[in-house]
Design an enzyme around this catalytic site. Structure first.
Site, mmCIF file in Angstrom:
data_model
loop_
_atom_site.group_PDB
_atom_site.id
_atom_site.type_symbol
_atom_site.label_atom_id
_atom_site.label_comp_id
_atom_site.label_asym_id
_atom_site.label_seq_id
_atom_site.Cartn_x
_atom_site.Cartn_y
_atom_site.Cartn_z
ATOM 1 N N ASP A 1 0.947 -1.237 0.246
ATOM 2 C CA ASP A 1 -0.127 0.000 0.008
ATOM 3 C C ASP A 1 1.068 1.371 0.012
ATOM 4 O OD1 ASP A 1 -3.330 0.279 1.043
ATOM 5 O OD2 ASP A 1 -2.142 2.110 0.750
ATOM 6 N N ASP B 1 3.453 2.179 -4.641
ATOM 7 C CA ASP B 1 2.420 3.025 -5.398
ATOM 8 C C ASP B 1 2.156 2.346 -6.580
ATOM 9 O OD1 ASP B 1 1.061 4.792 -6.937
ATOM 10 O OD2 ASP B 1 2.345 6.586 -6.407
ATOM 11 N N TYR C 1 -14.724 6.996 -12.514
ATOM 12 C CA TYR C 1 -14.569 5.756 -11.793
ATOM 13 C C TYR C 1 -15.214 4.610 -12.595
ATOM 14 C CZ TYR C 1 -15.241 2.462 -7.892
ATOM 15 O OH TYR C 1 -14.966 1.550 -6.957
HETATM 16 N N1 LIG Z 1 -16.176 -0.164 -0.817
HETATM 17 C C1 LIG Z 1 -17.011 -0.417 -1.751
HETATM 18 O O1 LIG Z 1 -18.372 -0.072 -1.622
HETATM 19 C C2 LIG Z 1 -16.405 -0.679 -3.044
HETATM 20 C C3 LIG Z 1 -17.428 -1.197 -3.989
HETATM 21 C C4 LIG Z 1 -16.987 -1.600 -5.315
HETATM 22 C C5 LIG Z 1 -15.639 -1.601 -5.572
HETATM 23 N N2 LIG Z 1 -14.742 -1.181 -4.501
HETATM 24 C C6 LIG Z 1 -13.145 -1.431 -4.789
HETATM 25 O O2 LIG Z 1 -12.637 -2.071 -3.798
HETATM 26 C C7 LIG Z 1 -11.141 -1.636 -3.795
HETATM 27 C C8 LIG Z 1 -11.039 -1.594 -2.437
HETATM 28 O O3 LIG Z 1 -11.612 -0.457 -1.806
HETATM 29 P P1 LIG Z 1 -12.005 -0.190 -0.301
HETATM 30 O O4 LIG Z 1 -13.626 0.076 -0.287
HETATM 31 O O5 LIG Z 1 -11.402 -1.246 0.555
HETATM 32 O O6 LIG Z 1 -11.342 1.202 -0.128
HETATM 33 P P2 LIG Z 1 -10.283 1.897 0.915
HETATM 34 O O7 LIG Z 1 -10.242 3.335 0.575
HETATM 35 O O8 LIG Z 1 -10.778 1.400 2.221
HETATM 36 O O9 LIG Z 1 -8.896 1.184 0.649
HETATM 37 C C9 LIG Z 1 -8.310 1.645 -0.716
HETATM 38 C C10 LIG Z 1 -6.771 1.208 -0.376
HETATM 39 O O10 LIG Z 1 -6.126 1.599 -1.586
HETATM 40 C C11 LIG Z 1 -4.842 2.498 -1.348
HETATM 41 N N3 LIG Z 1 -4.388 3.122 -2.189
HETATM 42 C C12 LIG Z 1 -4.907 4.335 -2.803
HETATM 43 N N4 LIG Z 1 -4.148 4.833 -3.616
HETATM 44 C C13 LIG Z 1 -3.124 3.759 -3.814
HETATM 45 C C14 LIG Z 1 -1.947 3.936 -4.634
HETATM 46 N N5 LIG Z 1 -1.491 4.539 -5.660
HETATM 47 N N6 LIG Z 1 -0.955 2.606 -4.546
HETATM 48 C C15 LIG Z 1 -1.213 1.730 -3.750
HETATM 49 N N7 LIG Z 1 -2.278 1.884 -2.811
HETATM 50 C C16 LIG Z 1 -3.376 2.705 -2.909
HETATM 51 C C17 LIG Z 1 -5.235 3.159 -0.189
HETATM 52 O O11 LIG Z 1 -4.247 3.657 0.931
HETATM 53 C C18 LIG Z 1 -6.489 2.175 0.679
HETATM 54 O O12 LIG Z 1 -5.550 1.394 1.823
HETATM 55 C C19 LIG Z 1 -11.090 -0.534 -4.589
HETATM 56 O O13 LIG Z 1 -10.454 -0.896 -6.043
HETATM 57 C C20 LIG Z 1 -12.435 0.021 -4.808
HETATM 58 O O14 LIG Z 1 -12.725 0.735 -5.965
HETATM 59 C C21 LIG Z 1 -14.862 -0.873 -3.252
#
Ligand SMILES: NC(=O)c1ccc[n+]([C@@H]2O[C@H](COP(=O)([O-])OP(=O)(O)OC[C@H]3O[C@@H](n4cnc5c(N)ncnc54)[C@H](O)[C@@H]3O)[C@@H](O)[C@H]2O)c1
Length: 267
Positions: free
Chosen positions: A38, A64, A156
């Site tokens: 992360d 990243d 998105y």
């Molecule tokens: N939560 C939802 O409802 C939902 C629904 C559909 C899809 N998603 C997808 O699930 C995945 C995880 O989402 P989440 O809800 O756990 O979000 P979150 O924001 O809780 O976690 C996302 C993580 O990605 C990390 N991150 C951001 N930019 C980064 C980079 N450049 N390099 C490495 N790490 C990076 C952040 O530091 C964070 O730890 C995402 O791809 C999101 O689009 C989430």
């Protein structure tokens, strides 16, 4: 055995929190050696500690996902330390909400860089080591927003739709080349994580019904009104699907999309 990941080495991106942390923990619980990465060093180190404290094997690396040289270093590091790689969960992602007529090019490009370039680079650099390792499963985290349009989330949706079709193309290409690597996309519905309190708050203006009276941020429980039954899912609901796709129980599952949304897109 069903959902057994013993002997597998798994890399999970965006593993500091939310769905990524749950995936890392579930894969370790299923027996995999986990490399959690992360941009959030403190969070990802905490994820690795939670796993080792529970008796699993994990280590944390700062990554990243938008940087190709960093991907190359991560894969080299895994090759040197674990010697193989079997599972990649391309989970890191952001959501920036804004009307299509107001979204800045910077915000558009930031989403493309993390959600789409990051997934492309992960596939590109993991396939050779997975092939050398004898088998691989790439799980690309898309979204229900990769299946249908959401107002205020056009950028998105573009990235998540791109992830869906890229995953299918990668699956076919690996099979045609006899590279022993499967690639599937996973589409979460509304999952209760911090993502709803971050940049996604920008969709509030386009979706006032998702904001609690007097508030200015998206409320996940209001978003979940779009889900039959009205409840958001938990990160573990997604992690369970990831473990299935990572394990040999899914060895004939390739190029498909696993939707975990409690029937949100079924109507
Ligand atoms: N939560 C939802 O409802 C939902 C629904 C559909 C899809 N998603 C997808 O699930 C995945 C995880 O989402 P989440 O809800 O756990 O979000 P979150 O924001 O809780 O976690 C996302 C993580 O990605 C990390 N991150 C951001 N930019 C980064 C980079 N450049 N390099 C490495 N790490 C990076 C952040 O530091 C964070 O730890 C995402 O791809 C999101 O689009 C989430």
């Amino acid at each position: 055995m069903l959902n057994d990941c013993k002997g597998k080495v798994a890399l999970v991106t965006g593993a500091a929190t939310g769905i990524g942390r749950s995936c890392a923990r579930a894969l370790a619980q299923a027996g995999a050696v986990v490399i959690a990465t992360d941009i959030d060093q403190k969070g990802v180190e905490e994820t690795a500690s939670l796993i080792t404290e529970a008796g699993g094997t994990a280590r944390a690396l700062v990554q990243d996902v938008t940087q190709e040289d960093v991907w190359q270093d991560i894969i080299k590091n895994i090759k040197a330390q674990e010697g193989k790689l079997h599972v990649l969960v391309n989970n890191a992602g952001i959501a920036v909400g804004a009307s299509i007529t107001e979204m800045s090019l910077d915000d558009w490009q930031r989403q493309i860089a993390i959600n789409l370039d990051g997934v492309f680079l992960g596939c590109k650099h993991s396939i050779p080591l997975m092939t050398e390792s004898g088998s691989g499963s790439i799980i690309n985290i898309s979204s229900v927003a990769g299946l249908r349009g959401t107002p205020g989330l056009s950028g998105y949706c573009a990235t998540k739709g791109g992830v869906r079709l890229m995953s299918k193309a990668v699956a076919v290409e690996c099979a045609n080349n006899e590279w022993p690597v499967r690639c599937n996309s996973l589409h979460p519905g509304v999952i209760d994580t911090d993502i709803w309190g971050r940049e996604i708050a920008g969709i509030a203006e386009n979706n006032p019904d998702m904001v609690a009276p007097g508030g200015n941020r998206i409320d996940v429980n209001l978003v979940a009104m779009a889900v039959p039954g009205g409840k958001p899912g938990l990160p573990d609901d997604i992690a369970n699907g990831v473990v299935y796709l990572a394990s040999d129980a899914s060895s004939y599952v390739n190029g498909t999309e696993l939707v975990i949304d409690y029937a949100m897109t079924a109507r």
